[in-house]
Design a protein around this motif. Structure first.
Motif, PDB file in Angstrom:
ATOM      1  N   UNK A  92      -5.297 -10.482  -5.001  1.00  0.00           N
ATOM      2  CA  UNK A  92      -6.334  -9.878  -5.430  1.00  0.00           C
ATOM      3  C   UNK A  92      -6.536  -8.485  -4.750  1.00  0.00           C
ATOM      4  N   UNK A  93      -7.347  -7.613  -5.499  1.00  0.00           N
ATOM      5  CA  UNK A  93      -7.754  -6.377  -5.056  1.00  0.00           C
ATOM      6  C   UNK A  93      -9.173  -6.022  -5.240  1.00  0.00           C
ATOM      7  N   UNK A  94      -9.715  -4.945  -4.406  1.00  0.00           N
ATOM      8  CA  UNK A  94     -11.249  -4.636  -4.819  1.00  0.00           C
ATOM      9  C   UNK A  94     -11.044  -3.066  -4.850  1.00  0.00           C
TER      10      UNK A  94
ATOM     11  N   UNK B 208       7.867   9.632 -18.257  1.00  0.00           N
ATOM     12  CA  UNK B 208       6.926   9.647 -17.565  1.00  0.00           C
ATOM     13  C   UNK B 208       6.192   8.437 -16.986  1.00  0.00           C
ATOM     14  N   UNK B 209       6.982   7.431 -16.689  1.00  0.00           N
ATOM     15  CA  UNK B 209       6.582   6.168 -15.842  1.00  0.00           C
ATOM     16  C   UNK B 209       6.620   6.710 -14.345  1.00  0.00           C
ATOM     17  N   UNK B 210       5.543   6.174 -13.909  1.00  0.00           N
ATOM     18  CA  UNK B 210       5.471   6.528 -12.259  1.00  0.00           C
ATOM     19  C   UNK B 210       6.113   5.409 -11.438  1.00  0.00           C
ATOM     20  N   UNK B 211       6.780   5.923 -10.347  1.00  0.00           N
ATOM     21  CA  UNK B 211       7.640   4.630  -9.618  1.00  0.00           C
ATOM     22  C   UNK B 211       6.983   5.351  -8.090  1.00  0.00           C
ATOM     23  N   UNK B 212       6.325   4.193  -7.429  1.00  0.00           N
ATOM     24  CA  UNK B 212       5.815   4.533  -6.171  1.00  0.00           C
ATOM     25  C   UNK B 212       6.475   3.578  -5.054  1.00  0.00           C
ATOM     26  N   UNK B 213       6.924   4.336  -4.061  1.00  0.00           N
ATOM     27  CA  UNK B 213       6.929   3.402  -2.765  1.00  0.00           C
ATOM     28  C   UNK B 213       5.942   3.608  -1.707  1.00  0.00           C
ATOM     29  N   UNK B 214       6.428   3.400  -0.451  1.00  0.00           N
ATOM     30  CA  UNK B 214       5.108   3.465   0.623  1.00  0.00           C
ATOM     31  C   UNK B 214       4.756   4.968   0.772  1.00  0.00           C
TER      32      UNK B 214
ATOM     33  N   UNK C  80      -3.337  -3.744  -6.380  1.00  0.00           N
ATOM     34  CA  UNK C  80      -2.766  -3.079  -5.401  1.00  0.00           C
ATOM     35  C   UNK C  80      -2.417  -3.603  -4.000  1.00  0.00           C
ATOM     36  N   UNK C  81      -1.311  -3.308  -3.668  1.00  0.00           N
ATOM     37  CA  UNK C  81      -0.714  -4.097  -2.404  1.00  0.00           C
ATOM     38  C   UNK C  81      -0.919  -3.131  -1.018  1.00  0.00           C
ATOM     39  N   UNK C  82      -1.294  -1.929  -1.264  1.00  0.00           N
ATOM     40  CA  UNK C  82      -1.688  -1.104   0.010  1.00  0.00           C
ATOM     41  C   UNK C  82      -3.018  -0.717  -0.093  1.00  0.00           C
ATOM     42  N   UNK C  83      -3.485  -0.369   1.086  1.00  0.00           N
ATOM     43  CA  UNK C  83      -4.861   0.181   1.017  1.00  0.00           C
ATOM     44  C   UNK C  83      -4.939   1.667   0.593  1.00  0.00           C
ATOM     45  N   UNK C  84      -5.769   2.142  -0.207  1.00  0.00           N
ATOM     46  CA  UNK C  84      -5.860   3.650  -0.452  1.00  0.00           C
ATOM     47  C   UNK C  84      -7.259   4.114  -0.847  1.00  0.00           C
ATOM     48  N   UNK C  85      -7.509   5.248  -0.558  1.00  0.00           N
ATOM     49  CA  UNK C  85      -8.911   5.675  -0.426  1.00  0.00           C
ATOM     50  C   UNK C  85      -8.970   7.315  -0.833  1.00  0.00           C
ATOM     51  N   UNK C  86     -10.176   7.726  -1.043  1.00  0.00           N
ATOM     52  CA  UNK C  86     -10.299   9.062  -1.420  1.00  0.00           C
ATOM     53  C   UNK C  86     -11.741   9.645  -1.040  1.00  0.00           C
ATOM     54  N   UNK C  87     -11.945  10.688  -0.636  1.00  0.00           N
ATOM     55  CA  UNK C  87     -13.090  11.436  -0.269  1.00  0.00           C
ATOM     56  C   UNK C  87     -13.070  12.687  -1.062  1.00  0.00           C
ATOM     57  N   UNK C  88     -14.264  12.853  -1.651  1.00  0.00           N
ATOM     58  CA  UNK C  88     -14.245  14.241  -2.500  1.00  0.00           C
ATOM     59  C   UNK C  88     -15.507  14.921  -2.257  1.00  0.00           C
TER      60      UNK C  88
END
Length: 818
Positions: free
Chosen positions: A314-316, A98-104, A288-296
């Protein structure tokens, strides 16, 4: 003949380099690719009349190469690759499931053998591997072994060797860790009955011996303790406010909370307070090396979440929620509003006074900043602002005039924390945490008939400094640290007519030294952790020594036994003065010990447990005994007999908790049962010993969750014995204008039962967006559960008042990720 010749040429492949050269000349662009990438590739010629995107699409279909437009004049070409591997725990040398492996654009999850396989766009694509308790791996695809599926070692977090001992303790994402805590990982979390959000304080109530007698997250009872005996931490910041809607939903934004640990006993020596238990919520510690977002959006609030890199070190993270009542009042919102205001001045008033303009809103904003300037230094900054605000107008109409006044109650918190970790070498690290928590509860109650304004305020300001050193050597871990806490609590009562002001301000400072050792065998079949915490309260010249111990032993491959024990104390508690405190919406206020009428709360707890796990079956049973001394009647939420009593005492709780879980490939079904006997001892009361207000003798939970790639579906039942209560003595109910109660807590409210269900559908919109749509139904049977009662005298008659739980309550959620 000419047409036949042209058709013959179009059906003959030519080198890709020739086609690219013609496209570059015709469309004035440049293709960038590695030398040798296209040397042996041939394609069918393309018609000149095709547009550039159409030509690129046909080339992609013929070659399976990745064409990526980086600007109007440049298109890069890369070759997709597939990497695979087996994830191994470096300490136990066992596979990591159950490890997560993420690409782009793609992701994978490791199976029971630790195996994973993922497709990537190019050798330069960044791959991130995460597993709870282990250091994340961030590595470009070209650095993996592409010739074979090699083993990949994952290292445990340096700050603590604390890997997961048991996956899927209840459902996917709820695990058992080797520090004896129950861990919730929301990156792998599926779904619990009645929930559409990963609400931390609702989730923990699915565990045995954790419930809320009044169905609020601001009154969670762990093994028979009151809510003020719980330590709530958010990234090491102590929280004095835990709920929105004055306790109906958690104030911790689910998008920010990555993990949570629940500790009932055997606490780490670095923890203070929490004589009944600790719930420690943490944000993601991965940059995080990529921008991510969510609207709910759901029927209660809208939310926005952003996680953005700042450079490569760095990440925010930013997250915010806001109630939607300003735009739309939904049926769900109405049910929640009626629940918190029932039998209060907001809902009911005397006949000559009418209420109007009832407004309620809440919001929270969270920030988390990470900075990793080097392998040896790590910084984390946290900030949270939380607010609840309720207001309404009262109008008095007579023949000669009309008078209007506004009443309101607000609850808000502002917290901040800075953490610095220094990794001196592979074995030794230091951590410095500096936090501050400010909480304020305020009410303005306008008595329009008496022309009186009553102002109440309860505020807490706490500053905490903690310094820890950790040393890890093979099978041993050592911890040594210092902790300083300064707490200030202010209580204000201000009446304008007749003029009355009372302001109580108290400050307490506490120093603590703690040390701990943790030993585990190489096979991880035995573990022992022991430590001691020495606390010194300067105002009372009081030294409190607290030993803590935890032992775990594996018997064969399927059985674990554990024994835990701890001493703890705390200097803060909550009191309930009157039913109409803060307009009856929020009746509890924080207070500090004076080491006299309000004692220091001290607890002793011991437990023993056995766990069996084989072929998807899990059985976990624990027995415990807990003594808590220094409680006051004001802190125990008496609403009938002893509601106005002012004395101190203790309680003894002993019980058994049991969990049975069966896990199939995509289905997890569980049954949990808790038994508790919880007895008060108050030497100055008429009954010296009687049942605690939190003596929920029997509690049962049954549930099942189905989870696959697209669907999470869950349903379950909650049942518990009614809480103890006191009733007026029959045929002699009133003596000297006071209610004459029978024996304290010799009756019980009706049993509580609730059936819930929820479902969530997850789907991918395109390569950029994915979405979730879900729905939940709370209390499907619309059962009218009584959660509290109290009595008042009117015209020499006793009137009984009851408060009820939420009725049938539905909610719908929509989220889009980008």
């Amino acid at each position: 003949m000419t047409c036949l010749h042209l058709n013959s040429q179009e059906n003959q492949k030519v080198p890709l380099s020739e086609v690219l050269s013609k496209i570059e000349t015709l469309h004035r662009i440049t293709f960038n690719y590695k030398s040798g990438l296209i040397d042996t590739i041939e394609v069918f010629p393309l018609q000149n009349k095709l547009s550039l995107p159409e030509k690129v699409k046909k080339l992609n279909e013929q070659t399976n190469l990745i064409f990526k437009k980086v600007s109007d004049a440049i298109i890069t070409i890369s070759k997709p690759i597939t990497i695979c591997g087996y994830l191994i725990d470096e300490f136990s040398e066992k596979p990591l499931q159950d490890a997560t492996i993420n690409g782009t654009l793609d992701y994978a999850i490791s199976d029971q053998n630790g195996y994973f396989e993922i497709k990537l766009n190019s050798e330069e694509e960044l791959v991130t591997i995460r597993h709870l308790g282990f250091i994340p791996i961030n590595r470009e695809a070209k650095l993996f072994n592409k010739e074979e599926c090699a083993s990949i070692i994952m290292f445990v977090q340096q700050e603590m060797i604390n890997p997961v001992m048991l996956q899927t303790y209840l459902i996917k994402g709820i695990d058992k860790k080797q520090d004896w805590s129950t861990a919730i990982d929301y990156s792998r979390f599926s779904l619990l009955p009645g929930l559409t959000e990963s609400d931390v304080l609702q989730t923990v109530q699915a565990l045995p011996s954790i419930l809320s007698v009044d169905e609020t997250v601001s009154n969670i009872n762990i093994r028979g303790g009151s809510n003020d005996q719980n330590l709530f931490l958010w990234d090491d910041i102590k929280m004095y406010q835990t709920g929105h809607f004055f306790g109906l939903i958690s104030s911790f934004n689910p998008s920010m909370t990555q993990t949570a640990s629940v500790i009932n006993n055997g606490s780490d020596v670095s923890y203070t307070d929490g004589t009944s238990g600790t719930i420690h919520m943490k944000t993601n510690e991965h940059i995080n090396s990529e921008f991510e977002g969510m609207f709910g959006l759901n029927f209660l609030n809208a939310e926005l979440f952003i996680d953005t890199p700042i450079g490569d070190k760095s990440s925010l993270q930013l997250a915010s929620r806001k109630s939607i009542d300003d735009l739309l009042r939904t049926p769900t919102y109405n049910v929640y509003f009626d629940r918190i205001t029932q039998d209060t001045e907001i809902q009911n008033n005397v006949s000559d006074v009418t209420n109007s303009n009832q407004e309620f809103n809440f919001y929270d904003t969270s920030l988390r900043w990470l900075y990793n300037p080097s392998d040896k230094n790590f910084f984390r900054l946290n900030f949270m602002l939380t607010n609840n605000n309720l207001s309404f107008n009262e109008s008095l109409n007579t023949n000669s005039f009309e008078r209007n006044r506004e009443s309101s109650v607000s609850q808000n918190s502002i917290v901040a924390g800075l953490s610095y970790i220094r990794q001196w070498d592979k074995k030794f690290s230091s951590t410095l945490n500096i936090t501050n928590s400010d909480y304020k509860l305020e009410a303005e109650n306008a008595d329009i008939i008496a022309e009186q304004l009553f102002l109440q305020r309860n505020s807490v300001s706490e500053t905490n400094l903690k310094f820890e050193n950790r040393y890890v050597k093979e099978l041993l871990q050592f911890k040594l640290g210092y902790n300083f806490t300064e707490t200030e609590i202010v209580n204000l009562n201000d009446i304008d007519l007749p003029r009355f002001v009372r302001r109580d301000e108290e400050v307490l400072r506490e120093h603590a030294l703690f040390g701990q050792a943790w030993y585990s065998t190489p096979s991880q079949d035995f573990s022992f952790r022991g430590g001691i915490r020495a606390n010194y309260i300067t105002e009372f010249n009081e030294l409190i020594i607290e030993p803590r111990v935890s032992v775990r032993k594996a018997i064969g491959n399927h059985i674990e036994i554990e024994a835990l024990g701890e001493f703890k104390h705390q200097s803060t508690s909550q009191i309930v003065n009157f039913q109409n405190d803060f307009l009856g919406i929020e009746k509890r206020r924080w207070q500090l010990t004076d080491n006299d009428s309000i004692p220091i709360i001290r607890s002793k707890q011991a437990s023993i447990g056995i766990l069996y796990n084989k072929k998807g079956w899990l059985a976990d049973a624990k027995a415990y005994y807990k003594n808590v001394d220094g409680i006051t009647t004001q802190s125990q939420s008496f609403t009938t007999k002893y509601e106005t009593a002012r004395t101190q005492g203790s309680y003894d709780a002993y019980g058994v908790e049991f969990l049975l879980r069966k896990k199939l490939e995509k289905l997890s079904t569980w049954f949990s049962y808790s038994f508790i006997k919880n007895i008060y001892t108050f030497q100055d009361l008429e009954e010296v010993e009687f049942a605690s207000n939190f003596d929920i003798t029997h509690s049962v939970t049954i549930g099942s969750t189905f989870s696959n790639k697209n669907w999470d579906i869950s349903a379950g039942l909650n049942y518990r014995k009614g809480k103890p209560t006191s009733i007026p003595l029959a045929d002699n109910e009133i003596i000297k204008e006071d209610i004459n109660f029978d024996i304290a807590n010799n009756e019980r409210l009706l049993d509580y039962m609730r059936v819930d269900a929820s479902a969530m559908y997850k789907f991918k919109i395109n390569n950029t967006f994915r979405s979730e749509i879900g729905a939940s139904v709370w209390n499907i049977m619309d059962r009218r559960n009584v959660i509290n009662n109290y009595y008042r005298i009117t015209d020499d008659t006793i009137n009984q008042f009851s408060r009820y739980s939420l009725g049938l309550t539905s909610n719908v959620v929509f989220k889009i990720y980008f």
